[in-house]
Design an enzyme around this catalytic site. Structure first.
Site, PDB file in Angstrom:
ATOM      1  N   SER A 145      -4.545   3.235  -8.624  1.00 38.71           N
ATOM      2  CA  SER A 145      -5.426   4.292  -8.455  1.00 38.71           C
ATOM      3  C   SER A 145      -6.042   4.462  -9.720  1.00 38.71           C
ATOM      4  O   SER A 145      -5.774   3.787 -10.992  1.00 38.71           O
ATOM      5  CB  SER A 145      -4.519   5.560  -8.404  1.00 38.71           C
ATOM      6  OG  SER A 145      -5.239   6.740  -8.615  1.00 38.71           O
TER       7      SER A 145
ATOM      8  N   ILE B 275      -9.931   9.786  -2.230  1.00 36.59           N
ATOM      9  CA  ILE B 275     -10.180   9.402  -0.883  1.00 36.59           C
ATOM     10  C   ILE B 275      -9.494  10.471   0.142  1.00 36.59           C
ATOM     11  O   ILE B 275      -8.471  10.825  -0.327  1.00 36.59           O
ATOM     12  CB  ILE B 275      -9.509   7.882  -0.712  1.00 36.59           C
ATOM     13  CG1 ILE B 275     -10.010   6.968  -1.850  1.00 36.59           C
ATOM     14  CG2 ILE B 275      -9.633   7.348   0.862  1.00 36.59           C
ATOM     15  CD1 ILE B 275     -11.395   6.666  -1.859  1.00 36.59           C
TER      16      ILE B 275
ATOM     17  N   SER C  32       3.280   5.685 -12.432  1.00 36.35           N
ATOM     18  CA  SER C  32       3.490   4.625 -11.611  1.00 36.35           C
ATOM     19  C   SER C  32       2.556   3.842 -11.196  1.00 36.35           C
ATOM     20  O   SER C  32       2.679   2.510 -11.042  1.00 36.35           O
ATOM     21  CB  SER C  32       4.208   5.157 -10.076  1.00 36.35           C
ATOM     22  OG  SER C  32       2.987   6.119  -9.619  1.00 36.35           O
ATOM     23  N   LYS C  33       1.369   4.193 -11.240  1.00 33.89           N
ATOM     24  CA  LYS C  33       0.195   3.380 -10.828  1.00 33.89           C
ATOM     25  C   LYS C  33      -0.517   2.681 -11.990  1.00 33.89           C
ATOM     26  O   LYS C  33      -0.871   1.593 -11.756  1.00 33.89           O
ATOM     27  CB  LYS C  33      -0.976   4.462 -10.261  1.00 33.89           C
ATOM     28  CG  LYS C  33      -0.816   5.119  -8.965  1.00 33.89           C
ATOM     29  CD  LYS C  33      -0.523   4.222  -7.925  1.00 33.89           C
ATOM     30  CE  LYS C  33      -0.379   4.874  -6.529  1.00 33.89           C
ATOM     31  NZ  LYS C  33      -0.165   3.926  -5.234  1.00 33.89           N
TER      32      LYS C  33
ATOM     33  N   ASN D 279       0.863  -1.213   0.104  1.00 33.25           N
ATOM     34  CA  ASN D 279      -0.039   0.121  -0.092  1.00 33.25           C
ATOM     35  C   ASN D 279       0.866   1.270  -0.053  1.00 33.25           C
ATOM     36  O   ASN D 279       0.359   2.314  -0.349  1.00 33.25           O
ATOM     37  CB  ASN D 279      -0.826   0.082   1.182  1.00 33.25           C
ATOM     38  CG  ASN D 279      -1.696   1.422   1.463  1.00 33.25           C
ATOM     39  OD1 ASN D 279      -2.642   1.700   0.525  1.00 33.25           O
ATOM     40  ND2 ASN D 279      -1.316   1.985   2.353  1.00 33.25           N
TER      41      ASN D 279
ATOM     42  N   TYR E 285       2.902  10.294 -11.097  1.00 35.22           N
ATOM     43  CA  TYR E 285       1.939   9.470  -9.935  1.00 35.22           C
ATOM     44  C   TYR E 285       1.025   8.507 -11.365  1.00 35.22           C
ATOM     45  O   TYR E 285       1.270   7.319 -10.976  1.00 35.22           O
ATOM     46  CB  TYR E 285       0.994  10.328  -9.531  1.00 35.22           C
ATOM     47  CG  TYR E 285       0.119   9.796  -8.594  1.00 35.22           C
ATOM     48  CD1 TYR E 285       0.505   9.213  -7.277  1.00 35.22           C
ATOM     49  CD2 TYR E 285      -1.038   9.527  -9.039  1.00 35.22           C
ATOM     50  CE1 TYR E 285      -0.263   8.288  -6.563  1.00 35.22           C
ATOM     51  CE2 TYR E 285      -2.089   8.881  -8.065  1.00 35.22           C
ATOM     52  CZ  TYR E 285      -1.634   8.466  -6.920  1.00 35.22           C
ATOM     53  OH  TYR E 285      -2.557   7.762  -6.044  1.00 35.22           O
TER      54      TYR E 285
END
Length: 316
Positions: A196, A242, A212-213, A138, A209
């Site tokens: 994500s 979130i 990477s996800k 995570n 980001y």
């Protein structure tokens, strides 16, 4: 002709602001119920006897912490909890042990993208418990820079923390899950990676980001395909917006501006999500309830990724 009722148009029809405020109050009520769900749910022992590693548990509002509490609630035997920052680890350990005396808790300050740290931890689980059943990868970071303002060092670091950590979880976690012992007569395990919706398509994150996800999702698919006949499943979670420690600045800014009711309005549920909601899906993937789910990227985003952009009222 008069019907005896006199009012201005604004009085007859609630203003957009009043509608938004009422909607936001309903959202807060719903989120409060979600946060209280664990306390109101009997322990069903869905993870009874299971040994689990969870990375990225340090944020007080984070998905990792919520998952650790939920895994303990569902009877995990031993939780190895890791975060790069040690500050909140003692509190998490104390919180779990005070509520669940039957759950062992080991906290480790370590980098989830460090090869030696993760290989050693998986070996430790085998040495101490004779098994590893769940690895919830995570740990992650996010940036908010435009592609033209993102330098190579930032891109590489985001890929290292988000994608390399998932790779190490897959490599060493699966190897540990295949080991047999007196306590484990067959290979079995569940590897869960936090990706994500930004990894599914553009528009939900910065270049580094999002890339990477997307890599994390690819790793989950690759892991499932390269671990046949092992009973080891690999899946990715794809949260939408979130409220976590990573997104705190966005939420604080909106609240300071008095527009908190607009957060999360792009999805059909018209609200943002909480870590507890993501943790419930992680629990599902960690347990036998999801025994036939493998190699999937599961969006938990209120329906955000279910539709192409559309102006409601224009097409339908």
């Amino acid at each position: 002709m008069s019907d005896g009722y006199s009012s201005t148009p604004s009085q007859r029809k609630p203003s957009a602001q009043r509608i938004a405020e009422a909607s936001y109050k309903r959202t807060l009520t719903r989120l409060d119920k979600i946060q209280q769900h664990i306390a109101d749910t009997p322990r069903a022992n869905k993870l009874k006897g299971k040994v689990a590693i969870i990375t990225g548990v340090g944020s007080l509002k984070g998905i990792g912490r919520a998952a650790a509490l939920l895994f303990a609630h569902q009877g995990a035997r031993h939780l190895y909890l890791i975060d790069y920052v040690e500050d909140n680890l003692p509190n998490l350990k104390e919180t779990i042990e005070s509520k669940y005396s039957d759950v062992k808790v080991t906290t480790i300050q370590a980098d989830a993208a460090d090869d030696k740290a993760i290989s050693s931890l998986c070996a430790r689980a085998i040495l101490e418990e004779g098994r590893l059943d769940v690895f919830f990868a995570n740990a992650g970071i996010a940036t908010g820079t435009h592609i033209w303002d993102t330098d190579a060092a930032t891109f590489e670091n985001t890929m290292r923390v988000n994608a390399l950590s998932a790779f190490l979880a897959l490599k060493y976690g699966s190897a540990a899950m295949k080991k047999l012992s007196d306590d484990k007569s067959d290979s079995w395990g569940s590897i869960i990676m936090t990706a994500s919706v930004a990894g599914l398509r553009a528009g939900a994150g910065s270049a580094d980001y999002s890339s990477s996800k997307a890599a994390v999702i690819s790793l989950a698919q690759l892991g499932a395909s390269q671990l046949p006949d092992t009973n080891i499943r690999v899946n990715a979670l794809c949260p939408g917006l979130i409220e976590t420690g990573m997104t705190t600045s966005t939420f604080d800014y909106a609240r300071a501006k008095g527009v908190a009711g607009k957060i999360g309005q792009l999805n059909p549920q018209r609200r943002f999500g909480m870590s507890e909601g993501i943790a419930q899906v992680a629990l599902f993937l960690a347990s036998d309830d999801s025994s036939y789910i493998n190699g999937q990227a599961i969006a938990v985003d209120g329906g955000l990724s279910a539709s192409h952009p559309v102006a409601l009222g224009k097409m339908w």
